[in-house]
Structure formats: C-alpha cells, structure tokens
Design a protein around this motif. Sequence first.
Motif, PDB file in Angstrom:
ATOM      1  N   GLY A   1       0.792  -1.230   0.000  1.00  0.00           N
ATOM      2  CA  GLY A   1       0.000   0.000   0.000  1.00  0.00           C
ATOM      3  C   GLY A   1       0.819   1.272   0.000  1.00  0.00           C
ATOM      4  N   ARG A   2       0.107   2.387   0.074  1.00  0.00           N
ATOM      5  CA  ARG A   2       0.736   3.702   0.053  1.00  0.00           C
ATOM      6  C   ARG A   2      -0.228   4.730   0.622  1.00  0.00           C
ATOM      7  N   ASP A   3       0.322   5.897   0.979  1.00  0.00           N
ATOM      8  CA  ASP A   3      -0.491   7.049   1.360  1.00  0.00           C
ATOM      9  C   ASP A   3      -0.685   7.927   0.131  1.00  0.00           C
ATOM     10  N   PHE A   4      -1.682   8.790   0.158  1.00  0.00           N
ATOM     11  CA  PHE A   4      -1.874   9.718  -0.949  1.00  0.00           C
ATOM     12  C   PHE A   4      -2.423  11.053  -0.444  1.00  0.00           C
ATOM     13  N   ASP A   5      -2.055  12.117  -1.156  1.00  0.00           N
ATOM     14  CA  ASP A   5      -2.607  13.441  -0.880  1.00  0.00           C
ATOM     15  C   ASP A   5      -3.835  13.708  -1.731  1.00  0.00           C
ATOM     16  N   ASP A   6      -3.917  12.993  -2.867  1.00  0.00           N
ATOM     17  CA  ASP A   6      -5.041  13.097  -3.788  1.00  0.00           C
ATOM     18  C   ASP A   6      -5.302  11.698  -4.314  1.00  0.00           C
ATOM     19  N   ILE A   7      -6.511  11.200  -4.146  1.00  0.00           N
ATOM     20  CA  ILE A   7      -6.815   9.827  -4.541  1.00  0.00           C
ATOM     21  C   ILE A   7      -6.630   9.596  -6.030  1.00  0.00           C
ATOM     22  N   ALA A   8      -6.616  10.663  -6.826  1.00  0.00           N
ATOM     23  CA  ALA A   8      -6.410  10.532  -8.266  1.00  0.00           C
ATOM     24  C   ALA A   8      -5.035   9.942  -8.585  1.00  0.00           C
ATOM     25  N   ALA A   9      -4.123   9.947  -7.619  1.00  0.00           N
ATOM     26  CA  ALA A   9      -2.757   9.485  -7.866  1.00  0.00           C
ATOM     27  C   ALA A   9      -2.606   7.969  -7.809  1.00  0.00           C
ATOM     28  N   ILE A  10      -3.577   7.232  -7.261  1.00  0.00           N
ATOM     29  CA  ILE A  10      -3.318   5.821  -6.974  1.00  0.00           C
ATOM     30  C   ILE A  10      -3.479   4.887  -8.175  1.00  0.00           C
ATOM     31  N   GLY A  11      -4.417   5.123  -9.054  1.00  0.00           N
ATOM     32  CA  GLY A  11      -4.580   4.244 -10.202  1.00  0.00           C
ATOM     33  C   GLY A  11      -4.945   2.820  -9.793  1.00  0.00           C
ATOM     34  N   ASP A  12      -4.467   1.848 -10.582  1.00  0.00           N
ATOM     35  CA  ASP A  12      -4.802   0.440 -10.380  1.00  0.00           C
ATOM     36  C   ASP A  12      -3.800  -0.197  -9.413  1.00  0.00           C
ATOM     37  N   THR A  13      -4.168  -0.329  -8.160  1.00  0.00           N
ATOM     38  CA  THR A  13      -3.269  -0.872  -7.142  1.00  0.00           C
ATOM     39  C   THR A  13      -2.917  -2.329  -7.416  1.00  0.00           C
ATOM     40  N   PHE A  14      -3.871  -3.100  -7.889  1.00  0.00           N
ATOM     41  CA  PHE A  14      -3.628  -4.516  -8.148  1.00  0.00           C
ATOM     42  C   PHE A  14      -2.580  -4.696  -9.247  1.00  0.00           C
ATOM     43  N   GLU A  15      -2.662  -3.925 -10.303  1.00  0.00           N
ATOM     44  CA  GLU A  15      -1.681  -4.041 -11.379  1.00  0.00           C
ATOM     45  C   GLU A  15      -0.313  -3.525 -10.928  1.00  0.00           C
ATOM     46  N   THR A  16      -0.295  -2.446 -10.153  1.00  0.00           N
ATOM     47  CA  THR A  16       0.974  -1.937  -9.634  1.00  0.00           C
ATOM     48  C   THR A  16       1.628  -2.978  -8.738  1.00  0.00           C
ATOM     49  N   PHE A  17       0.817  -3.659  -7.944  1.00  0.00           N
ATOM     50  CA  PHE A  17       1.313  -4.724  -7.082  1.00  0.00           C
ATOM     51  C   PHE A  17       2.013  -5.814  -7.890  1.00  0.00           C
ATOM     52  N   GLN A  18       1.425  -6.207  -9.016  1.00  0.00           N
ATOM     53  CA  GLN A  18       2.033  -7.231  -9.862  1.00  0.00           C
ATOM     54  C   GLN A  18       3.362  -6.758 -10.450  1.00  0.00           C
ATOM     55  N   ASP A  19       3.479  -5.457 -10.697  1.00  0.00           N
ATOM     56  CA  ASP A  19       4.714  -4.910 -11.265  1.00  0.00           C
ATOM     57  C   ASP A  19       5.896  -5.063 -10.311  1.00  0.00           C
ATOM     58  N   ALA A  20       5.612  -5.197  -9.021  1.00  0.00           N
ATOM     59  CA  ALA A  20       6.696  -5.277  -8.037  1.00  0.00           C
ATOM     60  C   ALA A  20       7.599  -6.476  -8.256  1.00  0.00           C
ATOM     61  N   SER A  21       7.078  -7.548  -8.838  1.00  0.00           N
ATOM     62  CA  SER A  21       7.900  -8.740  -9.056  1.00  0.00           C
ATOM     63  C   SER A  21       9.038  -8.476 -10.026  1.00  0.00           C
ATOM     64  N   ALA A  22       8.891  -7.471 -10.898  1.00  0.00           N
ATOM     65  CA  ALA A  22       9.932  -7.171 -11.884  1.00  0.00           C
ATOM     66  C   ALA A  22      11.220  -6.693 -11.226  1.00  0.00           C
ATOM     67  N   LEU A  23      11.137  -6.206  -9.989  1.00  0.00           N
ATOM     68  CA  LEU A  23      12.330  -5.722  -9.304  1.00  0.00           C
ATOM     69  C   LEU A  23      13.319  -6.841  -9.004  1.00  0.00           C
ATOM     70  N   GLU A  24      12.839  -8.070  -8.908  1.00  0.00           N
ATOM     71  CA  GLU A  24      13.736  -9.195  -8.668  1.00  0.00           C
ATOM     72  C   GLU A  24      14.297  -9.760  -9.971  1.00  0.00           C
ATOM     73  N   ASN A  25      13.901  -9.173 -11.088  1.00  0.00           N
ATOM     74  CA  ASN A  25      14.348  -9.679 -12.382  1.00  0.00           C
ATOM     75  C   ASN A  25      14.981  -8.601 -13.237  1.00  0.00           C
ATOM     76  N   THR A  26      15.494  -7.540 -12.598  1.00  0.00           N
ATOM     77  CA  THR A  26      16.210  -6.510 -13.323  1.00  0.00           C
ATOM     78  C   THR A  26      17.576  -7.048 -13.715  1.00  0.00           C
ATOM     79  N   PRO A  27      18.239  -6.475 -14.740  1.00  0.00           N
ATOM     80  CA  PRO A  27      19.547  -6.968 -15.166  1.00  0.00           C
ATOM     81  C   PRO A  27      20.526  -7.073 -14.008  1.00  0.00           C
ATOM     82  N   GLY A  28      21.175  -8.234 -13.887  1.00  0.00           N
ATOM     83  CA  GLY A  28      22.160  -8.416 -12.832  1.00  0.00           C
ATOM     84  C   GLY A  28      21.567  -8.889 -11.519  1.00  0.00           C
ATOM     85  N   ALA A  29      20.232  -9.024 -11.463  1.00  0.00           N
ATOM     86  CA  ALA A  29      19.603  -9.450 -10.210  1.00  0.00           C
ATOM     87  C   ALA A  29      19.694 -10.950 -10.010  1.00  0.00           C
ATOM     88  N   GLY A  30      19.979 -11.657 -11.105  1.00  0.00           N
ATOM     89  CA  GLY A  30      20.143 -13.105 -10.977  1.00  0.00           C
ATOM     90  C   GLY A  30      18.845 -13.873 -10.998  1.00  0.00           C
TER      91      GLY A  30
END
Length: 254
Positions: A120-149
């Motif tokens: 999750g996250r905090d927001f000052d304007d709810i317009a900033a949050i967008g699709d939380t479920f899709e953003t959540f799925q994007d987090a897995s890409a951090l373990e697969n960046t170049p050099g991450a193994g």
Amino acid sequence: MILKTAQLRGRALAFIPCLALTLTACNFTEDIYINSDGTGSVSLSFDASEMMAMAGALNDTVEKTKAMDSVMYFSDILDEKKDSIAQLSAEEQERLEKLRPYRMHIKADPETEEMTLSFGRDFDDIAAIGDTFETFQDASALENTPGAGGTPPTPEIRGTSEMEFSFRKGVFKRQTTITDPERHKMKADSLAESASFLSGSTYTLKIHFPSRVKSTTASEATLSIDGKTLIRQVDLVDYLKDPKILDLEVVLED
C-alpha cells in the motif's frame, strides 16, 4: 535469527507473480481510506500462508526465524537497483518508478504457519493511486532486473486498461476504461487456463469514508453498521476479465 532485509525482500517479491495469478485460491482485499480533506491511504492485502507452504518457502522461513514482522519500502529498493533499472527500456523504467510511493508489510508466524502481506501507500489526492492490483504485480519485476540473478518474468498482456479515482464535494468515483479492447480480450481469454484453479477466489473492495454513505450506484454493495464503509466483493476471475465490475459512484451525506 531474523531474516536479513535482502532475504526477506527477495522472498516476498519472488512470490508476487504466483500470489497475483497462482494455481490456488486466493482472496484479495483492497482497502481505501479517505479523510475529509481528500488525503488517505490504499492497501492490497491477502493471506499468503497456503501458497507459501505449497512452494516450500514457509518451511524454509521457519528454520531461519522465530517470527517476521517487517515493512519494506520500494523507494529504497529502487534506489539500490538504480544502475540495473537504468538498463531497462524507458517504458519499463516508468512502470517501476510508479512503485516508489509503495511499501509492503510482511508478517509471519512459524508456529501457526500463517503469513500475511499488505501492499500500500499514502496519498494526498486519490487521483494518484490508479490500479493498485496491477501496480502490485509490477513489483515482481524488481527481482528480475539486469544483474539481479532472477529468472525473467513470463510475458503478460498488460496495460490494456486505465483506472481513475476521484473524490470531490462528497462524491467518490471509480472509473475504468479499457484502452485496448483487442489485447484486453486476449488477456481475458488467457485466464481460461487458470479459471478452475482460481475457483472460489475473491476480490473485495472496501472504501472507508469520512462520513455516512447517502447513495451509491453499486446495488450489490453492503455498508458497515456506521454507514461509513462500503464493501463490494466479486469473483477474482470475473474481476480480472472485467475490472469495470467494481466501478461505482458514491454520494456522502453532508
């Protein structure tokens, strides 16, 4: 011994793809808290116990720690991996940068073999949050960046819809637009293979308002006893196929 931050982070991120679209039932709850001034927070939470146990990760965790209760901040991870992320395409960099305001809270009790995650996250304007479920799925890409193994993630059909939230003058709106109908249909059709495994899985939207709900377009939604929390639950597969089913408008009492 408590797991090191890097171990904990890797363990959590590595399981996001199977937690998001896994071969077992899962129930997601999206909580949105809105204050009277328009600020607030959003979180996507779920019980990961069964899936972690199935993959063998929970047993491994039990051997290394008595308990786990930790928060990791994606801003720290992005800063640590900035050199690797710089090697990605501009589109991928932009997608990962959207994770910066988010954090993940992981709790595990090896004695009861329970594990919960909250993104999750905090927001000052709810317009900033967008699709939380899709953003959540994007987090897995951090373990697969170049050099991450890590192993490159399986290609997914993404970016076929846009979600917008607004809260003005006591009126809340959630509106989804399918931006690429053809690719979205391909995405929906691809879910057919997972439908039987995800049977019984749910997605629950809970919106906590600063005052009582006067009216809503969501006829199937329920309200809390104090009338300030709206709850709408749908089948997870139905939601993945058509995120518009959770679109609604809510008018609050003055």
